[in-house]
Each structure stands twice: as C-alpha cells, then as structure tokens.
Design an enzyme around this catalytic site. Structure first.
Site, PDB file in Angstrom:
ATOM      1  N   SER A   1       9.742 -71.410  58.867  1.00  7.94           N
ATOM      2  CA  SER A   1       8.445 -70.484  58.699  1.00  7.94           C
ATOM      3  C   SER A   1       7.288 -71.272  58.332  1.00  7.94           C
ATOM      4  O   SER A   1       6.477 -70.635  57.883  1.00  7.94           O
ATOM      5  CB  SER A   1       8.927 -69.068  57.896  1.00  7.94           C
ATOM      6  OG  SER A   1       9.897 -68.487  58.510  1.00  7.94           O
TER       7      SER A   1
ATOM      8  N   GLU B   1      21.315 -75.034  63.795  1.00  7.43           N
ATOM      9  CA  GLU B   1      21.630 -74.329  65.105  1.00  7.43           C
ATOM     10  C   GLU B   1      22.772 -75.268  65.856  1.00  7.43           C
ATOM     11  O   GLU B   1      23.622 -74.520  66.422  1.00  7.43           O
ATOM     12  CB  GLU B   1      20.480 -74.034  65.925  1.00  7.43           C
ATOM     13  CG  GLU B   1      19.448 -72.904  65.346  1.00  7.43           C
ATOM     14  CD  GLU B   1      18.189 -72.944  65.816  1.00  7.43           C
ATOM     15  OE1 GLU B   1      17.690 -73.640  66.874  1.00  7.43           O
ATOM     16  OE2 GLU B   1      17.126 -72.566  65.074  1.00  7.43           O
TER      17      GLU B   1
ATOM     18  N   ASN C   1       9.411 -78.509  66.817  1.00 12.65           N
ATOM     19  CA  ASN C   1      10.788 -78.236  67.363  1.00 12.65           C
ATOM     20  C   ASN C   1      10.765 -77.300  68.377  1.00 12.65           C
ATOM     21  O   ASN C   1      10.646 -76.008  67.608  1.00 12.65           O
ATOM     22  CB  ASN C   1      11.763 -78.037  66.295  1.00 12.65           C
ATOM     23  CG  ASN C   1      13.320 -77.930  66.836  1.00 12.65           C
ATOM     24  OD1 ASN C   1      13.382 -78.084  68.283  1.00 12.65           O
ATOM     25  ND2 ASN C   1      14.086 -77.443  66.154  1.00 12.65           N
TER      26      ASN C   1
ATOM     27  N   GLU D   1      15.711 -77.823  55.796  1.00 17.04           N
ATOM     28  CA  GLU D   1      15.593 -76.651  56.457  1.00 17.04           C
ATOM     29  C   GLU D   1      16.478 -75.678  55.767  1.00 17.04           C
ATOM     30  O   GLU D   1      17.762 -75.484  56.431  1.00 17.04           O
ATOM     31  CB  GLU D   1      15.703 -76.508  57.857  1.00 17.04           C
ATOM     32  CG  GLU D   1      14.859 -77.764  58.409  1.00 17.04           C
ATOM     33  CD  GLU D   1      14.590 -77.235  60.132  1.00 17.04           C
ATOM     34  OE1 GLU D   1      13.574 -77.068  60.258  1.00 17.04           O
ATOM     35  OE2 GLU D   1      15.583 -77.119  60.907  1.00 17.04           O
TER      36      GLU D   1
ATOM     37  N   GLY E   1      13.154 -69.011  61.289  1.00 17.02           N
ATOM     38  CA  GLY E   1      12.848 -67.972  62.111  1.00 17.02           C
ATOM     39  C   GLY E   1      12.862 -66.553  61.726  1.00 17.02           C
ATOM     40  O   GLY E   1      13.030 -65.498  62.442  1.00 17.02           O
TER      41      GLY E   1
ATOM     42  N   LYS F   1      12.892 -76.006  70.269  1.00 16.02           N
ATOM     43  CA  LYS F   1      14.148 -75.457  70.487  1.00 16.02           C
ATOM     44  C   LYS F   1      14.294 -75.121  72.307  1.00 16.02           C
ATOM     45  O   LYS F   1      13.965 -76.128  72.885  1.00 16.02           O
ATOM     46  CB  LYS F   1      14.112 -74.061  69.717  1.00 16.02           C
ATOM     47  CG  LYS F   1      13.968 -74.380  68.287  1.00 16.02           C
ATOM     48  CD  LYS F   1      14.480 -73.287  67.407  1.00 16.02           C
ATOM     49  CE  LYS F   1      13.987 -73.903  66.082  1.00 16.02           C
ATOM     50  NZ  LYS F   1      14.367 -72.937  64.821  1.00 16.02           N
TER      51      LYS F   1
ATOM     52  N   HIS G   1      20.505 -80.457  63.316  1.00 12.08           N
ATOM     53  CA  HIS G   1      19.865 -78.916  63.100  1.00 12.08           C
ATOM     54  C   HIS G   1      20.971 -77.999  62.587  1.00 12.08           C
ATOM     55  O   HIS G   1      22.046 -77.823  63.449  1.00 12.08           O
ATOM     56  CB  HIS G   1      19.110 -78.470  64.138  1.00 12.08           C
ATOM     57  CG  HIS G   1      18.175 -77.591  64.017  1.00 12.08           C
ATOM     58  ND1 HIS G   1      18.479 -76.092  64.266  1.00 12.08           N
ATOM     59  CD2 HIS G   1      16.624 -77.588  63.712  1.00 12.08           C
ATOM     60  CE1 HIS G   1      17.368 -75.624  63.683  1.00 12.08           C
ATOM     61  NE2 HIS G   1      16.404 -76.479  63.204  1.00 12.08           N
TER      62      HIS G   1
HETATM   63  P1  13P Z   1      10.713 -71.700  62.270  1.00 17.39           P
HETATM   64  O1  13P Z   1       9.572 -72.667  62.216  1.00 17.39           O
HETATM   65  O2  13P Z   1      10.412 -70.861  63.741  1.00 17.39           O
HETATM   66  O3  13P Z   1      11.459 -70.979  61.045  1.00 17.39           O
HETATM   67  O4  13P Z   1      11.746 -72.844  62.772  1.00 17.39           O
HETATM   68  C1  13P Z   1      12.218 -73.862  61.750  1.00 17.39           C
HETATM   69  C2  13P Z   1      13.195 -74.713  62.400  1.00 17.39           C
HETATM   70  O5  13P Z   1      14.200 -74.363  62.491  1.00 17.39           O
HETATM   71  C3  13P Z   1      12.523 -76.029  62.894  1.00 17.39           C
HETATM   72  O6  13P Z   1      13.533 -76.883  63.030  1.00 17.39           O
END
Ligand code: 13P
Length: 251
Positions: free
Chosen positions: A213, A97, A9, A167, A173, A11, A95
């Site tokens: 992560s 976010e 992903n 997640e 992150g 982002k 997601h």
């Molecule tokens: P990271 O792998 O950067 O922690 O992000 C996870 C994520 O939100 C994937 O959708």
C-alpha cells in the site's frame, strides 16, 4: 550512498497497448537513474512492449518471475537467459503471491536468485510475514529466515548488488500500510541479517524496499527512514500520474 529504487509491480494487469501508453506518458518525466531508479515490473506478455517503448529513457525493466533453468522441458515457464537477451534488468522473485498461490519454496527462490545473477540480471527478492505471524510476535525471525534461505551460497559481490523487498502480507492490496516505524524496524532486521551473513560493508550496499500500500501520500515518509531505500508498489503504479509522483518523491 545507496541509489533509491522505486519499482512498480503491475502483477497480472495491463496489456501491450496499455503498456505502450503508460511508458509514453511517463518516459520524459522520470528522475535520472543515477539519482532515483525507476523500474516497472510487467507480466511477461507485456515485456516486449515495455522494453521497446522504454528504449533510451531512464526507465528500467523488470520481469515478475522467471524459472531457475535457462532452457528445457519446463512448459509454461520463462527463461532467465531469454529475459536477459531481451534487455530485462531486474526480476522479482519470492513475491508472497507466488509463495502462497503457486507454492514457491525458499529453495526455488534461492535457485532463481542464482540463475538471475548467472544471467547478468539483478533479483528483487521479496520477503514478509502474514498477520498471524506478526500477531504471534514472530515477524522478525520469519523474515530473517526467509532472507537467509534466499541468499544461500550467493557471493558477497552478488549480495552487494541485490535488492530485497520487505512486504508484510497484511499490508498488500489492503490499503493498510505498515507505519513507517514498523516498516523501518523490519527493514533494519533485513540489513542486520545481511551483515550477520556477510559483513557490514555488504549490508550497507544492499538496497531494501518496503512494499504494501505504498502511495504518493506516504512515499516521502517511508523513504525518509534510514533503512528504506525504495518501494515495491502494486496498485499505485498502474496509473502514470501516481507512478510519477512516487518516483519523483524527492521533488
Ligand atoms: P500494493 O501496493 O497494491 O499494496 O501491492 C504491494 C505489492 O505486492 C507489490 O509487490
């Protein structure tokens, strides 16, 4: 029995040139999609470059979001119908976010799931609890409620093809991965929720990813868990070398 699915992903990272470079670097080194599905979810502005360069390879393409209507007066939104016409296979929805920063509700996510299936694509539905919810001992019920809301009125056949990504927000992150046992525990809850809503046959087919992560150093251990069928990967999917290590976790 379930084909593992590793999805990057991106982002809001990468531009079309970087996208083309990335695909050129990975396209001949991907596993067969029948053994491990390799997916990249890219920003809408990068999808043409991703699709064009991924043609004829094992790479599958995902959008990071879409709207639940096919067309109309919805300024700034992305049509699921057009994503399908372009050749997109998967769409990430819900997601954390998008839930947190853009105020997406469970109802929106459910409408998007229907729209994506109705257009012949597959949703990757995200769920996951905050640190506060986890510390209150409510992670399981939180995730169960999110899954139930997202799947409302989907057919058993649709859900059999679905991908659900667990997640935990506190692991995104942050470099803080859930332990493989913590990830497995909630992925098992997700599968049980599907079994309760439909039946064990459907639950055995739905693919469940862990995200938060994930990196080359921990992917093998996570993928060894019985209820974890894949990963949804942010940071470690932006670099061709580490993406290749992730999708080739079996080697
Ligand atoms: P990271 O792998 O950067 O922690 O992000 C996870 C994520 O939100 C994937 O959708």
């Amino acid at each position: 029995m379930r084909t593992p699915i590793i999805a990057g992903n991106w982002k809001m990272n990468m531009n079309p040139e970087q996208t083309a470079e990335f695909v050129k670097a990975v396209k001949d080194k991907l596993p067969k999609a029948t053994e491990v599905e390799s997916v990249i979810a890219a920003p809408a502005v990068d999808l043409p470059a991703l699709l064009e360069n991924a043609k004829g390879s094992e790479l599958k393409v995902a959008a990071e979001n879409c709207y639940f209507e096919d067309e109309g007066a919805f300024t700034g939104e992305t049509s699921p119908k057009v994503l399908k016409e372009m050749g997109v296979d998967y769409v990430i929805i819900g997601h954390s976010e998008r839930r947190d920063y853009f105020h997406e509700t469970d109802e929106d996510i459910n409408k998007k799931a229907h729209a994506i299936f109705n257009n012949g694509m597959t949703p990757i539905v995200c769920c996951g609890e905050s640190l506060e919810t986890r510390e209150a001992g409510k992670a399981e019920e939180w995730v169960e409620a999110q899954v139930k809301a997202a799947l409302k009125d989907l057919t058993a056949e649709q859900v059999s093809n679905l991908v659900i990504a667990y997640e935990p927000i506190w692991a995104i992150g942050t470099g803080k991965t859930a332990t493989s046992d913590q990830a497995e525990e909630i992925c098992a809850v997700v599968r049980k929720t599907v079994a309760d809503l439909y039946d064990q046959g459907v639950a055995d087919k739905v693919r469940i990813q862990y995200g938060g992560s994930v990196k080359p150093a921990n992917v093998k251990e996570l993928m060894a868990k019985p209820n974890i069928d894949g990963g949804l990967v942010g940071g470690a999917s932006l670099v061709p070398e580490s993406y290749l290590e992730l999708v080739n976790f079996n080697d």
